[in-house]
Design an enzyme around this catalytic site. Structure first.
Site, PDB file in Angstrom:
ATOM      1  N   LYS A 114      59.606  39.359  14.412  1.00 23.77           N
ATOM      2  CA  LYS A 114      59.343  40.385  13.385  1.00 23.77           C
ATOM      3  C   LYS A 114      59.682  39.861  11.999  1.00 23.77           C
ATOM      4  O   LYS A 114      58.951  40.086  11.039  1.00 23.77           O
ATOM      5  CB  LYS A 114      60.135  41.663  13.692  1.00 23.77           C
ATOM      6  CG  LYS A 114      59.603  42.423  14.890  1.00 23.77           C
ATOM      7  CD  LYS A 114      59.635  43.916  14.660  1.00 23.77           C
ATOM      8  CE  LYS A 114      58.857  44.687  15.711  1.00 23.77           C
ATOM      9  NZ  LYS A 114      59.560  44.865  16.978  1.00 23.77           N
ATOM     10  N   LYS A 217      50.003  39.407  24.221  1.00 25.93           N
ATOM     11  CA  LYS A 217      50.131  40.712  24.874  1.00 25.93           C
ATOM     12  C   LYS A 217      49.524  41.824  24.038  1.00 25.93           C
ATOM     13  O   LYS A 217      49.332  41.666  22.831  1.00 25.93           O
ATOM     14  CB  LYS A 217      51.605  41.000  25.155  1.00 25.93           C
ATOM     15  CG  LYS A 217      52.430  41.178  23.904  1.00 25.93           C
ATOM     16  CD  LYS A 217      53.749  41.879  24.177  1.00 25.93           C
ATOM     17  CE  LYS A 217      54.437  42.141  22.854  1.00 25.93           C
ATOM     18  NZ  LYS A 217      55.397  43.174  22.823  1.00 25.93           N
ATOM     19  N   LYS A 220      50.945  47.207  19.470  1.00 27.92           N
ATOM     20  CA  LYS A 220      50.453  48.104  18.415  1.00 27.92           C
ATOM     21  C   LYS A 220      50.130  47.335  17.143  1.00 27.92           C
ATOM     22  O   LYS A 220      49.197  47.666  16.434  1.00 27.92           O
ATOM     23  CB  LYS A 220      51.501  49.178  18.107  1.00 27.92           C
ATOM     24  CG  LYS A 220      51.630  50.208  19.207  1.00 27.92           C
ATOM     25  CD  LYS A 220      52.843  51.117  18.992  1.00 27.92           C
ATOM     26  CE  LYS A 220      53.198  51.852  20.269  1.00 27.92           C
ATOM     27  NZ  LYS A 220      54.547  52.415  20.273  1.00 27.92           N
TER      28      LYS A 220
HETATM   29  P1  TYM Z   1      58.216  49.639  22.593  1.00 26.40           P
HETATM   30  O1  TYM Z   1      58.028  50.920  21.879  1.00 26.40           O
HETATM   31  O2  TYM Z   1      57.831  48.377  21.922  1.00 26.40           O
HETATM   32  O3  TYM Z   1      57.460  49.653  23.960  1.00 26.40           O
HETATM   33  C1  TYM Z   1      57.682  50.699  24.877  1.00 26.40           C
HETATM   34  C2  TYM Z   1      57.561  50.200  26.300  1.00 26.40           C
HETATM   35  O4  TYM Z   1      56.272  49.626  26.517  1.00 26.40           O
HETATM   36  C3  TYM Z   1      56.411  48.311  27.038  1.00 26.40           C
HETATM   37  N1  TYM Z   1      55.314  47.474  26.546  1.00 26.40           N
HETATM   38  C4  TYM Z   1      54.631  46.649  27.329  1.00 26.40           C
HETATM   39  N2  TYM Z   1      54.730  46.372  28.643  1.00 26.40           N
HETATM   40  C5  TYM Z   1      53.862  45.482  29.155  1.00 26.40           C
HETATM   41  N3  TYM Z   1      52.905  44.868  28.420  1.00 26.40           N
HETATM   42  C6  TYM Z   1      52.755  45.110  27.100  1.00 26.40           C
HETATM   43  N4  TYM Z   1      51.804  44.525  26.405  1.00 26.40           N
HETATM   44  C7  TYM Z   1      53.659  46.025  26.491  1.00 26.40           C
HETATM   45  N5  TYM Z   1      53.822  46.504  25.227  1.00 26.40           N
HETATM   46  C8  TYM Z   1      54.843  47.382  25.284  1.00 26.40           C
HETATM   47  C9  TYM Z   1      57.755  47.825  26.539  1.00 26.40           C
HETATM   48  O5  TYM Z   1      58.244  46.793  27.352  1.00 26.40           O
HETATM   49  C10 TYM Z   1      58.577  49.092  26.621  1.00 26.40           C
HETATM   50  O6  TYM Z   1      59.043  49.299  27.934  1.00 26.40           O
HETATM   51  N6  TYM Z   1      63.002  48.569  22.425  1.00 26.40           N
HETATM   52  C11 TYM Z   1      62.072  49.419  23.123  1.00 26.40           C
HETATM   53  C12 TYM Z   1      62.381  50.878  22.968  1.00 26.40           C
HETATM   54  C13 TYM Z   1      63.757  51.240  23.366  1.00 26.40           C
HETATM   55  C14 TYM Z   1      64.285  51.273  24.681  1.00 26.40           C
HETATM   56  C15 TYM Z   1      65.648  51.660  24.553  1.00 26.40           C
HETATM   57  C16 TYM Z   1      63.742  51.022  25.934  1.00 26.40           C
HETATM   58  C17 TYM Z   1      64.757  51.589  22.532  1.00 26.40           C
HETATM   59  N7  TYM Z   1      65.889  51.863  23.236  1.00 26.40           N
HETATM   60  C18 TYM Z   1      66.459  51.812  25.681  1.00 26.40           C
HETATM   61  C19 TYM Z   1      64.570  51.165  27.060  1.00 26.40           C
HETATM   62  C20 TYM Z   1      65.910  51.543  26.921  1.00 26.40           C
HETATM   63  C21 TYM Z   1      60.705  49.145  22.523  1.00 26.40           C
HETATM   64  O7  TYM Z   1      60.583  48.630  21.446  1.00 26.40           O
HETATM   65  O8  TYM Z   1      59.703  49.560  23.170  1.00 26.40           O
END
Ligand code: TYM
Length: 353
Positions: A114, A217, A220
């Site tokens: 990032k 991957k 967004k």
């Molecule tokens: P975020 O918002 O980026 O993504 C949410 C969830 O979607 C999954 N994901 C994917 N899985 C497979 N392939 C992809 N291309 C892909 N893009 C997104 C992510 O692995 C995630 O499970 N840090 C986390 C949010 C968070 C969180 C937490 C999660 C904050 N606190 C505590 C679990 C526990 C995040 O940025 O997710």
């Protein structure tokens, strides 16, 4: 009766959910809710690390809540809440940061990626990235919230004492850090407060959903997404335009990355024998990408259409959404405030009047 194991996961409030979010996380949210003590939240504080527009942030929180519900997360079975509704998280984030090293945060892959994007740095060398972050004098800034993102995520998990965290492959390093912070806290204060959480995907490897643009991957910020709420026409167009290759020339040649990405998407949505038939067709050079994409679009629509249809009605019912999260916040705060008291006591922050 045995108490159910505690599950926690969340998704950042940044835009609508895509197939990566669905197969990496949301699908398992639904599959786990009968057998576990499930807690799912919208990470609005994490979204702040990239300075979103306030009006958009607020809308995104409600949109994603409606998407959780439309995908089948049931508020009668799972606790659904908004991260900022649990102020105990912010308080414990401050406390846990006292045990987190700046170096280990600087080395986190998601931070480096990032930061690199925000500053427009092209180098891969860690030292260069650190130098450029610290020495940067333009008005581009990498904020401290982004650096401490893993602390906040660890707190989300540890404050609920969760053992299972259904997330995609890209979050595994954050989970590794969470385990390290948990062990460190327990051993520094000689307490047994936090269990070590692990990723959970029903015994399968963590999922990485590829994008439609040939490499990497689905994400967004990559502009390569299929959204759960995409209209049928839009979705078909996106799939038909997905990057492939010029077609195999030699029987048995290895599958190219863009085509392999589409086959990986197919493996998530399509019957195994059909996927195999396309793999065979690649191997004998008879594959027709047009047919394969039509099949893929059809199968994705089978998953997304019911979600999109339910979404419209749920999103329109703001009173219902509000009820769900106010109940969820109450439940999430119960355990969070208990854990926070234990943490403060361990650290010597004890009220004496
Ligand atoms: P975020 O918002 O980026 O993504 C949410 C969830 O979607 C999954 N994901 C994917 N899985 C497979 N392939 C992809 N291309 C892909 N893009 C997104 C992510 O692995 C995630 O499970 N840090 C986390 C949010 C968070 C969180 C937490 C999660 C904050 N606190 C505590 C679990 C526990 C995040 O940025 O997710």
């Amino acid at each position: 009766m045995n108490e159910k194991e505690i599950v926690l996961s969340g998704i950042r409030a940044t835009g609508n959910l895509h197939l990566g979010n669905y197969y990496g996380a949301l699908r398992n949210f639904v599959k786990m809710q009968d057998d576990y003590d499930c807690n799912y939240f919208i990470a609005d504080l994490h979204a702040l690390t990239t300075n979103p527009d306030p009006v958009e942030l607020h809308e995104n929180v409600k949109n994603i809540l409606a998407e959780y519900l439309a995908a089948g997360v049931d508020p009668e079975k799972a606790t659904i809440f908004v991260q900022s509704d649990v102020p105990e998280i912010s308080e414990m984030y401050l406390l846990l940061n006292m045990h987190v090293g700046i170096g280990e945060l600087l080395r986190t892959t998601s931070f480096k990626d990032k930061a690199r994007k925000q500053l427009g740095i092209s180098t891969d060398s860690d030292e260069d990235i650190e130098k450029q972050i610290v020495g940067n004098e333009s008005n581009k800034r990498v904020n401290a919230g982004l650096l401490t993102y893993p602390t906040l995520m660890a707190v989300d998990i540890l404050i609920q004492k969760a053992r299972k965290v259904p997330v995609g492959k890209d979050q595994e390093q954050h989970l590794e850090l969470t385990r390290r912070f948990a062990r460190r806290f327990n051993s520094f204060y000689n307490v047994d407060l936090f269990p070590e959480p692990e990723n959970f995907n029903f015994g399968q490897n963590a999922v990485k959903v590829p994008g439609l643009d040939g490499s990497g991957k689905m994400g967004k910020s990559e502009g390569n997404c299929i959204y759960l709420v995409d209209e049928e026409k839009v979705l078909r167009k996106k799939v038909m335009r997905a990057v492939t290759d010029e077609g195999p020339k030699t029987p048995g040649q290895p599958v190219s990355e863009p085509v392999n990405n589409l086959l990986t998407l197919m493996e998530l949505t399509t019957a195994p024998e059909i996927v195999q038939s396309y793999r065979d067709a690649y191997a004998d050079c008879s594959i027709r990408y047009g047919d394969m994409k039509k099949q893929l679009a059809e199968d994705i629509l089978k998953v997304t259409t019911p979600i999109r249809e339910r979404y419209q009605a749920i999103r329109a019912d703001e009173a219902y959404i509000a009820k769900v999260v106010s109940l969820g916040a109450e439940r999430a705060r119960e355990r969070a405030s208990r854990t926070l008291q234990e943490v403060k006591k361990a650290m010597g922050i004890i009220k004496f009047y």
